[in-house]
Write an enzyme that holds these catalytic residues in place. Structure first.
Site, mmCIF file in Angstrom:
data_model
loop_
_atom_site.group_PDB
_atom_site.id
_atom_site.type_symbol
_atom_site.label_atom_id
_atom_site.label_comp_id
_atom_site.label_asym_id
_atom_site.label_seq_id
_atom_site.Cartn_x
_atom_site.Cartn_y
_atom_site.Cartn_z
ATOM 1 C CB SER A 143 -0.899 0.013 1.236
ATOM 2 O OG SER A 143 -1.776 -1.090 1.238
ATOM 3 C CB CYS A 319 -5.446 -1.010 5.647
ATOM 4 S SG CYS A 319 -4.054 -1.614 4.649
ATOM 5 C CD GLU A 359 -5.379 -2.771 0.033
ATOM 6 O OE1 GLU A 359 -4.477 -2.061 0.555
ATOM 7 O OE2 GLU A 359 -5.821 -2.588 -1.103
ATOM 8 C CE1 TYR A 361 -0.820 -7.482 7.159
ATOM 9 C CE2 TYR A 361 -1.782 -5.871 5.655
ATOM 10 C CZ TYR A 361 -1.036 -6.163 6.787
ATOM 11 O OH TYR A 361 -0.511 -5.146 7.540
#
Length: 361
Positions: A143, A319, A359, A361
């Site tokens: 990002s 995020c 977003e 992970y």
């Protein structure tokens, strides 16, 4: 309404020279005789009609969706792994304290204006060298941590926030992440292969009066630094932020806090428009003695957050670590249920209207 738009009519007489006119009544059903002898015997005219029915109503034109985000002029995939842009490392500095659990670095790459991007997008990095099979390393996406103007304000740089990945595997071997270590070890003047930019999920909303709730863990702060620089450190003719930007940042220790000085300056500059709350999991607990994760901190403001989430100009951006979203669901499910609302369905509607952007992970 359907209409017959094409028709072919043919009239054919089939009689025999010796037959007389038949006095047998014509058949009342719709099936035509199938044999040629039957047609000769009956000696009547056959009417063949071929028609094609076509709708005369035009299908309504599908309305083009108008995005609530700053999508105008967005560029994607200008550079790809086989033909990356070769940028220059201009700056690379560690931004966590020496006693922090892990190193995080802030780096600035020069791109001479050739990698145009928007706040919220990502770029790919292809580390130098080859893998164990003798092939180029696979790209890794990061990002972007700078506004479109870049840290130098000339639209010719792009910045990343990268944590050095080092861990011990099950065999007791120390493993280093290829791309993160490549980036954290870069020296000013070194080349770096850049791909992209990519992504539209995390683009900022157009509305300058919006409420923007930003939820980040660790280096997930990157896109929100880009947002906040645009909101509070830069001036634009067509954009002046007058809404509320509310940042929640979760880290393990206070020595791991990222960009704290910058956020302090933003708070001093626009106290009515910027709020920041930290969740330091290894040093803080809530009233119940639970570790202070980002969702734990948000729970302290749950009623206020729920009221904001009912407004059509509130946008949530998330995020970082994947588990964060589940923790937020646990906060919101009972709050929504009090008003007869199914939170998970409501969240889907927020997503559909571009107000819930994730977003992780």
């Amino acid at each position: 309404m359907a209409a017959v738009t094409a028709a072919t009519v043919s009239l054919r007489s089939a009689t025999t020279a010796t037959s007389k006119s038949s006095t047998t009544p014509s058949s009342s059903h719709c099936t035509f005789p199938s044999s040629s002898s039957a047609r000769a015997r009956r000696g009547h005219a056959l009417l063949h009609i071929r028609a094609q029915a076509v709708s005369t109503d035009e299908a309504p034109a599908k309305a083009k969706k108008i995005s609530k985000k700053q999508e105008e002029g967005v560029v994607t995939n200008k550079f790809r792994p086989k033909e990356p842009y070769v940028g220059k490392c201009l700056l690379n500095t560690k931004i966590t304290a020496d006693d922090a659990p892990g190193e995080t670095w802030h780096m600035v790459f020069g791109h001479e204006g050739e990698v145009p991007y928007k706040e919220g997008q990502s770029i790919g990095i292809v580390a130098d060298g080859e893998d164990k099979n003798g092939k180029p390393h696979k790209l890794r996406l990061y990002s972007i941590a700078s506004s479109a103007l870049g840290d130098f304000g000339d639209s010719k740089t792009v910045s990343l926030c990268v944590k050095r990945l080092v861990y011990t595997n099950d065999q007791g071997e120390v493993v280093k992440g290829v791309c993160s270590n490549f980036l954290c070890d870069l020296k000013p003047g070194a080349d770096v292969n850049i791909t992209g930019p990519v992504g539209k999920e995390m683009l900022m909303p157009k509305d300058p009066n919006a409420t923007i709730i930003m939820l980040a863990t660790g280096t997930g702060i990157a896109p929100f630094r880009s947002f906040l620089w645009k909101m509070f450190f830069e001036k634009y003719e067509d954009y002046e932020f007058k809404g509320l930007a509310w940042l929640f940042l979760g880290v393990p220790t206070s020595s791991s806090l990222l960009y704290k000085e910058e956020f302090g300056k933003m708070k001093a500059k626009a106290p009515e428009n910027f709020r920041v709350d930290y969740a330091i999991s290894r040093e803080e607990t809530n009233a119940l003695g639970e570790k202070m994760y980002i969702q734990t901190r948000m729970a302290e403001y749950k009623d206020e957050l729920w009221e904001l989430l009912k407004k059509d100009n509130t946008y949530v951006y998330m995020c970082g670590l994947k588990g964060m979203e589940k923790g937020i669901d646990e906060i919101m499910i009972p709050l929504a249920a009090k008003e007869g609302i199914d939170w998970l369905e409501y969240r889907k509607q927020l997503k559909k209207s571009e107000q819930w952007n994730v977003e992780v992970y």
